[in-house]
Each structure stands twice: as structure tokens, then as C-alpha cells.
Design an enzyme around this catalytic site. Structure first.
Site, short mmCIF file in Angstrom:
data_model
loop_
_atom_site.label_atom_id
_atom_site.label_comp_id
_atom_site.label_asym_id
_atom_site.label_seq_id
_atom_site.Cartn_x
_atom_site.Cartn_y
_atom_site.Cartn_z
N HIS A 1 0.84 -1.19 0.00
CA HIS A 1 0.00 0.00 0.00
C HIS A 1 0.87 1.24 0.00
O HIS A 1 2.09 1.16 0.19
CB HIS A 1 -0.99 0.01 1.17
CG HIS A 1 -0.40 0.32 2.50
ND1 HIS A 1 0.32 -0.59 3.25
CD2 HIS A 1 -0.45 1.45 3.26
CE1 HIS A 1 0.68 -0.04 4.40
NE2 HIS A 1 0.23 1.20 4.42
N HIS B 1 0.71 5.73 0.90
CA HIS B 1 0.03 6.93 1.39
C HIS B 1 0.68 8.13 0.73
O HIS B 1 1.90 8.14 0.52
CB HIS B 1 0.22 7.09 2.90
CG HIS B 1 -0.32 5.97 3.72
ND1 HIS B 1 -1.66 5.74 3.90
CD2 HIS B 1 0.32 5.01 4.44
CE1 HIS B 1 -1.82 4.70 4.70
NE2 HIS B 1 -0.63 4.23 5.03
N TYR C 1 11.75 4.21 0.27
CA TYR C 1 10.66 4.56 -0.63
C TYR C 1 9.75 5.61 0.00
O TYR C 1 8.55 5.41 0.16
CB TYR C 1 9.87 3.31 -1.01
CG TYR C 1 10.75 2.16 -1.38
CD1 TYR C 1 11.60 2.23 -2.49
CD2 TYR C 1 10.79 1.00 -0.61
CE1 TYR C 1 12.43 1.18 -2.83
CE2 TYR C 1 11.61 -0.05 -0.94
CZ TYR C 1 12.43 0.04 -2.05
OH TYR C 1 13.25 -0.99 -2.37
#
Length: 175
Positions: A59, A61, A147
């Protein structure tokens, strides 16, 4: 079916959570170069400012600020998801509905979006994004997660390099 409506405010800043369908996958970090190239290409065609972003295995954000007069974040996510998926080998398992619709089954169909309301709301989400790899146990120090826009924020003096660095440091909760 719920009557969910997304807040669409031209030029606003939004927080997003976008998930893979397979929550045990590492696809996003394994294909990080493809994801980065896809986001770059999307931004060229449909500009937006990346305030913050973290990519985890399954996932991500992010905080985006859209251009003045533009509130179409849905188009941007559609382009990113489609372009990223199009360049992947077809290895995912599809259900009957996905096969009928011609879908790939890489992404969860929906995503979470939140309109940023004020400076405090912005800071809470900004911190939440950057602390997320620590929250999920991927690293002991936020600085160690590659990342993330955390590194850019450190270069710009928004965080010290050891921010949220371990067990005795401040831990950021849900926004």
C-alpha cells in the site's frame, strides 16, 4: 450500497491511501521503478504537486496538492493504476466479476481520500505518511526506509534525520 461522495475542491490538498488487492504482496516495492515512472508520466499529463509520499510493499500513502481550478484526483489515480498495471505480467488470480469486466485484479477497487482542512490536519497526515514504515515494522528508523519523501523533507530541513527514529522517540498515531 452506500451513498459515499468524495470531497472535490479545486486546488486543494488531499491525503490518499491506495492498496493492492493482495495485501501480502510486495509488488509496489519490487516494481518501484515502474511505479515512479508511471507517476512521473501521469504528472506530466495531469499535473499535481507531491507534498509527501511513502510506498510500502502492498500500500501507499500520499499528500497531493492539485492545481488551482482542478479537483480531478480520480482521473490521476485511474491513470496511475491503469498505466502501472498495464506494464505488469499477468500473474494475479481473477474472480468471475473481474474477468467479466476485463479487470486485472492488482489494485483494490477503491481508495481512501481525505480533504486536508487546515495546517494541523496537514502536519498530522504529513507525519503519519513518513512514520508509516516504522509503524508497520519495516524499519527501526524512518530514515532507513528508501521509498519515502522523508529523505526530501530532511534535505529541506522539515525533519531532523533521526526524527521518529526508534522506541524512545515520538511515535505518530493515526491522523
Amino acid at each position: 450500497m452506500s451513498n459515499y461522495r468524495r470531497a472535490r475542491v479545486p486546488g486543494a490538498t488531499y491525503f490518499f491511501t491506495v492498496n493492492l488487492r493482495n495485501r501480502s504482496s510486495d509488488l509496489l516495492v519490487r516494481e518501484i521503478d515502474l511505479l515512479r515512472a508511471t507517476v512521473r508520466a501521469t504528472r506530466q499529463r495531469h499535473p499535481f504537486h507531491i507534498d509527501a509520499w511513502v510506498v510500502l510493499p502492498e500500500h501507499m500513502h500520499c499528500l497531493w496538492t492539485l492545481p488551482e481550478g482542478n479537483a480531478n484526483f480520480a482521473l490521476r489515480w485511474k491513470v496511475i493504476k491503469f498505466a502501472f498495471t498495464k506494464r505488469l505480467a499477468k500473474t494475479e488470480t481473477l474472480n468471475a466479476t473481474q474477468r467479466t469486466r476485463g479487470e486485472r485484479g492488482v489494485w483494490q477497487r477503491r481508495y481512501w481520500e481525505h480533504l486536508i482542512r487546515d495546517d494541523l490536519d496537514y502536519q498530522r497526515h504529513f507525519d503519519y505518511i513518513h512514520a508509516n514504515p516504522l509503524k508497520h515494522g519495516h524499519v527501526q528508523r524512518v530514515l532507513d526506509w528508501p521509498y519515502s519523501s522523508f529523505h526530501r523533507a530532511v534535505r529541506h530541513g522539515l525533519y531532523p534525520p533521526d526524527w521518529c527514529g526508534g522506541n524512545d522517540e515520538m511515535m505518530v498515531g493515526e491522523p
